[in-house]
Design an enzyme around this catalytic site. Sequence first.
Site, mmCIF file in Angstrom:
data_model
loop_
_atom_site.group_PDB
_atom_site.id
_atom_site.type_symbol
_atom_site.label_atom_id
_atom_site.label_comp_id
_atom_site.label_asym_id
_atom_site.label_seq_id
_atom_site.Cartn_x
_atom_site.Cartn_y
_atom_site.Cartn_z
ATOM 1 N N ASP A 161 0.766 -1.299 0.086
ATOM 2 C CA ASP A 161 -0.220 0.027 -0.208
ATOM 3 C C ASP A 161 1.005 1.275 0.050
ATOM 4 O O ASP A 161 0.773 2.136 -0.982
ATOM 5 C CB ASP A 161 -0.863 -0.116 1.238
ATOM 6 N N ASN A 183 -2.262 -10.668 -4.853
ATOM 7 C CA ASN A 183 -2.243 -12.010 -5.029
ATOM 8 C C ASN A 183 -0.941 -12.546 -4.425
ATOM 9 O O ASN A 183 0.255 -12.264 -4.607
ATOM 10 C CB ASN A 183 -2.055 -12.572 -6.640
ATOM 11 N N LYS A 185 1.629 -15.176 -3.788
ATOM 12 C CA LYS A 185 1.994 -16.189 -4.370
ATOM 13 C C LYS A 185 3.032 -17.052 -3.716
ATOM 14 O O LYS A 185 3.037 -18.481 -4.027
ATOM 15 C CB LYS A 185 2.670 -15.894 -5.812
ATOM 16 N N ARG A 206 -9.784 11.578 -11.415
ATOM 17 C CA ARG A 206 -9.213 11.655 -10.019
ATOM 18 C C ARG A 206 -8.669 10.267 -9.593
ATOM 19 O O ARG A 206 -8.223 9.813 -8.510
ATOM 20 C CB ARG A 206 -10.321 12.051 -9.224
ATOM 21 N N LYS A 207 -8.954 9.290 -10.653
ATOM 22 C CA LYS A 207 -8.139 8.167 -10.276
ATOM 23 C C LYS A 207 -7.120 7.551 -10.817
ATOM 24 O O LYS A 207 -6.723 7.910 -12.032
ATOM 25 C CB LYS A 207 -9.296 6.899 -11.060
#
Length: 240
Positions: A161, A183, A185, A206-207
Amino acid sequence: MLRSCTAGLRSLWALRGGREGVPRPSTDLQPAPRLFSAEKVIHTDCALPNPSWSKDLKLLFDQFMKKCEDGSWERLPSYRHRCAQISEDFKNYFLEQKPVKEGRLSQVRLFTRGFEDGLGFEYVIFKNNDEKRTVCLFQGGPYLQGVPGFVHGGAIAAIIDTALALCAAVPGKAIMTANLNINFKRPVPLCSVVVINSQLDKLEGRKLFVSCNVQSVDEKTVYSEATGLFIKLDPEKKSF
Ligand SMILES: CCCCCCCCCC(=O)SCCNC(=O)CCNC(=O)[C@H](O)C(C)(C)COP(=O)(O)OP(=O)(O)OC[C@H]1O[C@@H](n2cnc3c(N)ncnc32)[C@H](O)[C@@H]1OP(=O)(O)O
């Protein structure tokens, strides 16, 4: 075993001169260290080598510092205590948020910098603005254990993050994670060094869409792959 580790860390702490603003590592037998008052908080850049860094981490750090010399890459400084300006930026959006009580302000720490040297998240992030990508060098310490001998998935999510957020970050704009998809792994061995390669894939209003992989230093093992969606906060909305 834990006792001798703690003893080692105590001497490490002492060797570092019991840095001001750094509480002494605690043991089971002692109460948690009393945290100091806000005026004593100092801002030390945590994204620099300390004695807990392994040879691998130092080597990679040196390699990236070399890449910074021509200005194509930059090392992002990182602080345990949030800088006042960032808090101000966010205050504008979260008008309803109750402020942290004055007496607890000095205890507030960035989560991934909340552990003492070597115990939790040791990392440094380098950014290449032209290529819209970052590289995070991460060493997960003993307090991050999940399954015995391996880093907790939540800790991996936290560092992913952070790495993705700093890849997506826009100067002067507050952003937040809206979606994080990971994911897992292969399990990440505790106290090992991994490399998190992140890139900005797409910008849509805004993304901000970003992705990353978590690899071993020799690039032979892919531990995790993740995508993230970050949203630039809308100054018109002000309150959520
Ligand atoms: C200096 C230190 C640096 C350290 C780095 C640490 C990084 C840590 C980052 C975090 O962990 S932040 C904490 C975890 N995240 C949150 O708590 C966010 C909680 N969610 C919110 O506050 C709001 O949902 C959010 C600010 C993310 C979005 O609210 P908005 O009202 O601004 O957006 P809106 O709902 O209008 O959506 C804007 C666009 O995004 C899209 N969207 C929003 N959330 C989405 C979602 N979850 N999935 C997919 N799309 C999403 C939405 O559909 C829309 O698309 P369109 O523009 O195409 O219409």
